[in-house]
Write an enzyme that holds these catalytic residues in place. Sequence first.
Site, PDB file in Angstrom:
ATOM      1  N   THR A  62       0.920  -1.309   0.097  1.00  0.00           N
ATOM      2  CA  THR A  62       0.010   0.085   0.027  1.00  0.00           C
ATOM      3  C   THR A  62       0.816   1.249  -0.108  1.00  0.00           C
ATOM      4  O   THR A  62       0.510   2.138  -0.601  1.00  0.00           O
ATOM      5  CB  THR A  62      -0.897  -0.076   1.295  1.00  0.00           C
ATOM      6  OG1 THR A  62      -1.704  -1.247   1.160  1.00  0.00           O
ATOM      7  CG2 THR A  62      -2.104   1.219   0.967  1.00  0.00           C
ATOM      8  N   SER A 116       1.203  -8.085   1.881  1.00  0.00           N
ATOM      9  CA  SER A 116       1.695  -8.040   3.318  1.00  0.00           C
ATOM     10  C   SER A 116       0.808  -9.250   3.717  1.00  0.00           C
ATOM     11  O   SER A 116       1.240  -9.843   4.696  1.00  0.00           O
ATOM     12  CB  SER A 116       1.470  -6.801   3.760  1.00  0.00           C
ATOM     13  OG  SER A 116       1.620  -6.774   5.198  1.00  0.00           O
ATOM     14  N   ASP A 152      -0.043  -5.408   7.306  1.00  0.00           N
ATOM     15  CA  ASP A 152      -0.718  -6.785   7.796  1.00  0.00           C
ATOM     16  C   ASP A 152       0.263  -7.635   8.580  1.00  0.00           C
ATOM     17  O   ASP A 152       0.003  -7.840   9.540  1.00  0.00           O
ATOM     18  CB  ASP A 152      -1.429  -7.434   6.526  1.00  0.00           C
ATOM     19  CG  ASP A 152      -2.702  -6.697   6.205  1.00  0.00           C
ATOM     20  OD1 ASP A 152      -2.721  -5.509   6.262  1.00  0.00           O
ATOM     21  OD2 ASP A 152      -3.539  -7.616   5.452  1.00  0.00           O
TER      22      ASP A 152
END
Length: 310
Positions: free
Chosen positions: A12, A50, A83
């Site tokens: 991201t 992730s 994550d």
Amino acid sequence: MRRVLLVATGDTMAYLTDPPGVATGAQLLRGIADVPGVDVTVEDVMAEPSWDTSPATMLAIARRARSALVEGFDGVVVTHGVDTLEETAFLTELVVGQVRGAVVFTGGTAPFDEPGSDGPGNLVTAVIAAADPAVDSTVVCFNGELHAARWARLVTATAFESDPVLGRVSRGSGVRLAAAPPRRTPDIDGVPETDVALVKTYPGMPASLLTAVTDAGARGVVLEGTGSGNVPVELFIPISELVEWGIPVVIASRASTPGMTSLAGKVGAISAHGLSPVHARIALMAALATTHATRKAVDSAREWFAHLLG
């Protein structure tokens, strides 16, 4: 001039909206203002999303961070999806071991070029932290806060917390430390064991769910318990048997608690000493790096977690 290596893994932090795409580390660096007195070298590392980062990728990132410090970089910045950022950051702390220097993990929760994105600000403060001699450990830098990798937890989709918070960092004030980092761990001699299971316990849980993961080949097990490490009494016998067979069983609480006082410790379970369940799994992977499925594996894991208490 302080030398910092930027390891960019995409996700991201690197997403772009106009035009749509994924920025390289060099593009990310061009998107922020220079940090005076810091020379940044960029490397792009191929990584899965992730939420599905493989142990092999985590280990590759950790090893690159360690080698960069050995090569003479003053610090390393790793951009990583949020994550599993805390898992990769903690594995990196353990792999870096006794090597001195800062490794700073950061990320973003919105595309880099989106108005109001946290990505550019997080990247700037991460570079500042990595270049500061006072930051001599592996940390997570997010929203102006520095968290020890060992203590950092993702508590919402956009925020990390730790207790205590190591410090704060900003472009105007630089790094302001408020707590000391945890002591460094011994160097890992070998490759961390990836076949370690993490099982969430619950009242009425059948013992067969615990033995199923070891029947499938797990060489170690972390059980997520409640309170101070409480697990259902139905698991006591299989825990005792697994320990006798040389398979360490670690108890980590879903609550933030420093020790374990449950009866599971009396049948051979090992306390995670306050580590979160996901951190406990990473620590057990490291503890099993040089052992095999013998009684020595249990002793090694017990010794390793006792060291993490300090």
